[in-house]
Design an enzyme around this catalytic site. Structure first.
Site, PDB file in Angstrom:
ATOM      1  N   ARG A 199       0.858  -1.180   0.000  1.00 16.98           N
ATOM      2  CA  ARG A 199       0.000   0.000   0.000  1.00 16.98           C
ATOM      3  C   ARG A 199       0.898   1.236   0.000  1.00 16.98           C
ATOM      4  O   ARG A 199       2.028   1.205   0.469  1.00 16.98           O
ATOM      5  CB  ARG A 199      -0.901   0.023   1.236  1.00 16.98           C
ATOM      6  N   LYS A 225      -2.415  -2.471   7.860  1.00 13.20           N
ATOM      7  CA  LYS A 225      -3.542  -1.977   8.635  1.00 13.20           C
ATOM      8  C   LYS A 225      -3.589  -2.643  10.001  1.00 13.20           C
ATOM      9  O   LYS A 225      -3.326  -3.835  10.132  1.00 13.20           O
ATOM     10  CB  LYS A 225      -4.851  -2.235   7.873  1.00 13.20           C
ATOM     11  N   HIS A 298      -2.919   2.611  -5.991  1.00 15.26           N
ATOM     12  CA  HIS A 298      -3.617   1.335  -5.813  1.00 15.26           C
ATOM     13  C   HIS A 298      -3.654   0.531  -7.101  1.00 15.26           C
ATOM     14  O   HIS A 298      -3.818  -0.693  -7.068  1.00 15.26           O
ATOM     15  CB  HIS A 298      -5.031   1.571  -5.285  1.00 15.26           C
ATOM     16  N   ARG A 301      -0.886  -1.871  -6.954  1.00 16.14           N
ATOM     17  CA  ARG A 301      -1.195  -2.966  -6.027  1.00 16.14           C
ATOM     18  C   ARG A 301      -2.156  -3.963  -6.678  1.00 16.14           C
ATOM     19  O   ARG A 301      -1.988  -5.182  -6.584  1.00 16.14           O
ATOM     20  CB  ARG A 301      -1.796  -2.393  -4.745  1.00 16.14           C
ATOM     21  N   HIS A 324      -4.101  -9.146   3.427  1.00 19.85           N
ATOM     22  CA  HIS A 324      -5.548  -9.191   3.655  1.00 19.85           C
ATOM     23  C   HIS A 324      -5.861 -10.129   4.815  1.00 19.85           C
ATOM     24  O   HIS A 324      -5.305 -11.225   4.906  1.00 19.85           O
ATOM     25  CB  HIS A 324      -6.284  -9.690   2.406  1.00 19.85           C
ATOM     26  N   TYR A 333      -9.996 -10.325  -7.005  1.00 25.14           N
ATOM     27  CA  TYR A 333      -9.045 -10.346  -8.115  1.00 25.14           C
ATOM     28  C   TYR A 333      -9.274 -11.540  -9.031  1.00 25.14           C
ATOM     29  O   TYR A 333      -8.917 -11.492 -10.202  1.00 25.14           O
ATOM     30  CB  TYR A 333      -7.613 -10.370  -7.572  1.00 25.14           C
TER      31      TYR A 333
END
Length: 354
Positions: A199, A225, A298, A301, A324, A333
């Site tokens: 990110r 995150k 993004h 990514r 994730h 995806y």
């Protein structure tokens, strides 16, 4: 919400019930609480219940100020909506009221524009939290919002670019032979983003000590995150770009900071840590030069993930590389790669069409 307004917000909360909802007396939405006996479920106002719920979120849940401000704004609109229907007490609210509030948010009215699905979802979550809190705390006998779910957001496919377009973007960011330290930084940043799937915040937050790019198996420690960390391999192209920047570019940028040396990998022209906005600008300029101005951080990514899956990578491996928490987030995806498979099938299979 700044410190002053935040203090005024807390000060505006009612004194009633603070003894029952305090750090010394933990409460949970999943636990019945026999306190608050001074309240009668049929006469507790929506406004009073809302204030107590927001106080609960501040004291017990420790939500961020921005999140609390959003909840307060959503619940204020909910309170105003109920008032137009003559519903002033929590006990008078029905499931139909909640459902029609959800519809009003989506459709808009004379005073409000229609909200996006994501914003409606946030408001419904706030309302559901309020009513669940009210029932568990004895402010209401039932939870009218229990059956009203947030609207399902449309699943948007991530935008990925082709490998050729990635290469044109990387070339547009500059050459690894350029003597300008900023050019070396720009090329290293873009190679790093595409080579690791990081990110933009992970790249700008990266410190030199997090890099192990010269090891036999080059890797980087990324902080994602929620403070979750993960090791991600670094490809040979990114390794070469990083090495050129760290040896010939970064020292020149770091010297601009004088004694206040930054541990950051990617530095700005003054020797400080490169910001997200600065990194976005670097990518935007390269995107324009490459002829693909709509490229964002993004996009790299997304392209990283899509190209891995196109190359046969296992989805759970891609999940770990992206950081994730759930594989369902990564599964979006696979929709991209399925579309590509359909195109190949339609063009190549002799019996694809009758």
């Amino acid at each position: 919400m700044g410190p002053g307004s935040w203090g005024r917000f807390l000060a505006a909360l009612p004194a009633e019930g603070r003894e029952e909802i305090s750090p010394a007396t933990p409460a949970s939405l999943t636990e019945e609480k026999p306190g608050l006996r001074d309240y009668h479920p049929s006469v507790v106002s929506v406004a009073d219940g809302t204030r107590q719920y927001l106080q609960f979120l501040v004291v017990e849940r420790g939500l961020a100020a921005n999140t609390l401000e959003s909840y307060e704004r959503d619940l204020r609109r909910y309170r105003e909506f109920l008032a137009t229907r003559g519903k002033e007490e929590l006990g008078a609210v029905s499931a139909l009221d909640v459902a029609e509030f959800r519809g009003a948010l989506r459709g808009g009215d004379a005073e409000h524009s229609p909200l996006a699905v994501s914003s409606v979802g946030r408001a419904v979550v706030a309302v559901r939290g309020l009513h669940l809190f009210a029932m568990k705390q004895g402010l209401a006998r039932s939870d009218p919002a229990h059956e009203v779910a947030p609207p399902a957001a449309a699943k948007r496919l991530p935008k990925a670019i082709s490998i050729d377009e990635v290469e044109r973007l990387l070339d547009a960011s500059g050459s690894m032979e350029d003597p300008d330290p900023r050019v070396l930084r720009d090329r290293a940043l873009l190679e790093f983003l595409y080579g690791t799937g990081a990110r933009i915040s992970e790249a700008t937050g990266l410190d030199v000590d997090d890099l192990d790019h010269l090891a036999a198996d080059p890797a980087v420690l990324l902080s994602g995150k929620g403070g979750k960390q993960r090791y991600v391999p670094v490809g040979s192209y990114a390794v070469r770009a990083l090495d050129a920047y760290l040896v010939r570019g970064r020292p020149a940028l770091a010297a601009k900071a004088g004694r206040k040396a930054s541990p950051a990998v990617f530095l700005n022209a003054r020797g400080g840590r490169l910001t997200r906005q600065g990194a976005w600008g670097i990518i935007s300029e390269a995107a324009v030069r490459s002829g693909k101005p709509e490229i964002s951080p993004h996009t790299l990514r997304h392209s990283f993930a899509t190209h891995l899956l196109d190359g046969g990578a296992d989805i759970r491996v891609v999940q770990e590389l992206l950081g994730h928490a759930s594989v369902t987030t990564t599964q979006v995806y696979t929709l991209v790669t399925v579309d590509k498979l359909r195109e190949v099938y339609a063009a190549a299979h002799p019996r694809a069409f009758s």
